[in-house]
Design an enzyme around this catalytic site. Structure first.
Site, PDB file in Angstrom:
ATOM      1  N   LYS A 134     100.128  42.838  66.612  1.00 41.75           N
ATOM      2  CA  LYS A 134     100.398  43.345  65.255  1.00 41.75           C
ATOM      3  C   LYS A 134     100.862  44.804  65.294  1.00 41.75           C
ATOM      4  CE  LYS A 134     100.404  43.982  60.877  1.00 41.75           C
ATOM      5  NZ  LYS A 134     101.209  43.328  59.883  1.00 41.75           N
TER       6      LYS A 134
ATOM      7  N   ASN B 216     104.961  46.327  64.582  1.00 38.62           N
ATOM      8  CA  ASN B 216     105.330  47.337  63.587  1.00 38.62           C
ATOM      9  C   ASN B 216     105.843  48.614  64.246  1.00 38.62           C
ATOM     10  OD1 ASN B 216     104.989  45.831  61.338  1.00 38.62           O
ATOM     11  ND2 ASN B 216     103.034  46.702  60.706  1.00 38.62           N
TER      12      ASN B 216
ATOM     13  N   CYS C  32     102.613  50.221  56.094  1.00 35.13           N
ATOM     14  CA  CYS C  32     102.306  49.650  57.410  1.00 35.13           C
ATOM     15  C   CYS C  32     102.982  50.291  58.609  1.00 35.13           C
ATOM     16  CB  CYS C  32     102.619  48.161  57.378  1.00 35.13           C
ATOM     17  SG  CYS C  32     101.677  47.346  56.102  1.00 35.13           S
TER      18      CYS C  32
ATOM     19  N   ARG D  46     103.685  53.469  48.262  1.00 31.91           N
ATOM     20  CA  ARG D  46     102.892  54.037  49.360  1.00 31.91           C
ATOM     21  C   ARG D  46     103.818  54.519  50.477  1.00 31.91           C
ATOM     22  NH1 ARG D  46      98.732  49.336  50.523  1.00 31.91           N
ATOM     23  NH2 ARG D  46     100.550  48.157  49.870  1.00 31.91           N
TER      24      ARG D  46
END
Ligand code: UGA
Length: 435
Positions: free
Chosen positions: A202, A206, A258, A325
């Site tokens: 994960k 990203n 993220c 965000r």
């Protein structure tokens, strides 16, 4: 299957709605009572294509409900999915308080066996720690699975229903069988790994996307200096199958909750283990500088920002979401205001009232109202409706022909045709500056 999804944020809401749509019986729990009340009335806190319809349909059919009472979610349960937020804490590590609160409640109130699927993004080592804690005084009563989510805001439902791959970090065979049942309608490679590797996948995914975007932005800045067209360069390298065309769109850089957070978390993790993580640090630094370039470009073209009015088109960190965000717009607006400028902003879905409590700007009801009488315009979100903007009208409404295309939506030639003077920068090609 009876499923409890804990957390009604992006991942939680989308997971709950899609699981229900697949025929499961889903309770979605969130401690935010106000959010739950809104959801019970059919009012979604997020803007996500198709989600409202999916939630409505499944609530109506009796397969999906929302509650702030954790105990209601635990009744007769087969699977609990943890999808609470893990925002970055002050020490650059994710804040896991919400996650551990849920784990504590599970330990306190669960009777019998339970499979716990963690979907929140957690630092490597977290699932092992959850396992130790939940099973310390029981005979492997809890099966822990790490099942990271790779959905993108704006295309979340499709990404959830048709992912490129399914990563399942688990040590237990019965848990793996349960996951195969849960995702039986999904047709993609299933990768079964240990917890640590799934947690790393994960973060690495990203971080790689962040590096790819910062790479093309760095190339864009070199292109601008030497007079090359970065769009053609991106196309030219993206056609190489080893590179691929996705995430090679230059512009103001990445935002959202993220990419920055997970890359920063990986930096902290690597440094803690004595690993050289400069590549990740540089990707973050390039991203930060892309934002400052917008302000620098405006300032150069307008001869300083004191007393200047800047129209900002797009506040969301990307199109098709109301999420701000880590949005580039926030930092850019704050910087313009610090330098004495004033901002008028337009965004089709962002909640302007809420945002005005955080940063200083005047909201506009349309792009044309925003640019009317402004000294310059900056596009920061690639909203579909902006592609149809009447550039001639914008040119007439603006005081100066200064258009900073922070998302490379139009290309310098089109802007030049409409009488804008472009100093390159985020627009890919050097034309000329304002005298
Ligand atoms: C990202 C990942 O793409 C998902 O796979 C992951 O599940 C998600 O984070 C997460 O961890 O929850 P998301 O933040 O929704 O998804 O958005 P992206 O589509 O990745 O875009 C991130 C930012 O990069 C946006 O600001 C976008 O405008 C920017 N971007 C993207 C570029 O500047 N250039 C590009 O070529 C692509």
């Amino acid at each position: 299957m009876r499923i409890c999804v804990v957390g009604a944020g992006y991942v939680g809401l989308v997971s709950a709605a899609v699981f229900a749509d697949w025929g499961h019986d889903v309770v979605c729990v969130d401690i935010d009572r106000e959010k739950v009340e809104r959801l019970q009335e059919g009012d979604l806190p997020i803007h996500e294509n198709g989600l409202a319809e999916l939630v409505d349909r499944n609530v109506w059919d009796g397969r999906l409900c929302f509650t702030s009472e954790f105990f209601l979610g635990l009744f007769n349960l087969e699977l609990v999915v943890i999808a609470v937020g893990t925002p970055l804490g002050p020490d650059k590590y994710p804040d896991l308080n919400a996650l551990w609160n849920v784990v504590n409640l599970l330990k306190q109130y669960t009777r019998g066996r339970l499979t716990v699927v963690v979907k929140s993004t957690v630092p490597p080592g977290t699932c092992a720690a959850i396992n130790r804690y939940l099973n310390e005084d029981s005979d492997e009563r809890f099966d822990i699975i790490y099942n990271p989510e790779f959905l993108r805001q704006g295309t979340a439902i499709n990404d959830f229903q048709a992912p490129d791959r399914m990563v399942i970090g688990s040590q237990s065979n019965s848990a793996k069988i349960l996951m195969a049942q849960l995702y039986e309608s999904i047709n993609c490679p299933f990768l079964i790994t240990d917890w640590l590797s799934a947690e790393m996948i994960k973060h690495a995914a990203n971080a790689f996307l962040a590096i790819k975007i910062s790479f093309i932005n760095m190339i864009s800045n070199v292109c601008e200096e030497v007079g090359a067209d970065v769009q053609q360069v991106a196309r030219g390298i993206g056609l190489d199958q080893r590179i691929g065309p996705a995430f090679l769109k230059p512009g103001v850089g990445f935002g959202g909750s993220c990419l920055t957070k997970d890359t920063q978390a990986l930096v902290a993790l690597g440094e803690d283990h004595g690993v050289n993580v400069w590549l990740l640090r540089d990707a973050l630094q390039i991203n930060h500088e892309q934002r400052l370039r917008v302000v620098k470009e405006l300032s150069e073209q307008l001869g300083g920002l004191e007393g200047k009015v800047i129209a900002i088109l797009g506040l969301a960190y990307k199109a098709n979401t109301n999420d701000v965000r880590e949005a580039p717009s926030l930092e850019i607006i704050s910087r313009i205001v610090q330098l004495g400028g004033e901002v008028v902003a337009y965004d089709p879905v962002v909640d302007m009232d809420a945002l005005q409590n955080r940063i200083s700007f005047r909201p506009a009801a349309s792009p044309y109202e925003a640019v009317d009488g402004a000294d310059a315009v900056v596009v920061l979100t690639e909203w579909e409706e902006f592609y149809g903007l009447d550039l001639q009208r914008i040119r007439t409404l603006l005081k100066n022909p200064v258009f900073v295309d922070g998302r490379n939506m139009f290309g310098p030639k089109v802007l030049e045709k409409h009488g804008f003077l472009i100093e390159g920068g985020l627009s890919g090609e050097k034309i000329m500056g304002v005298a």
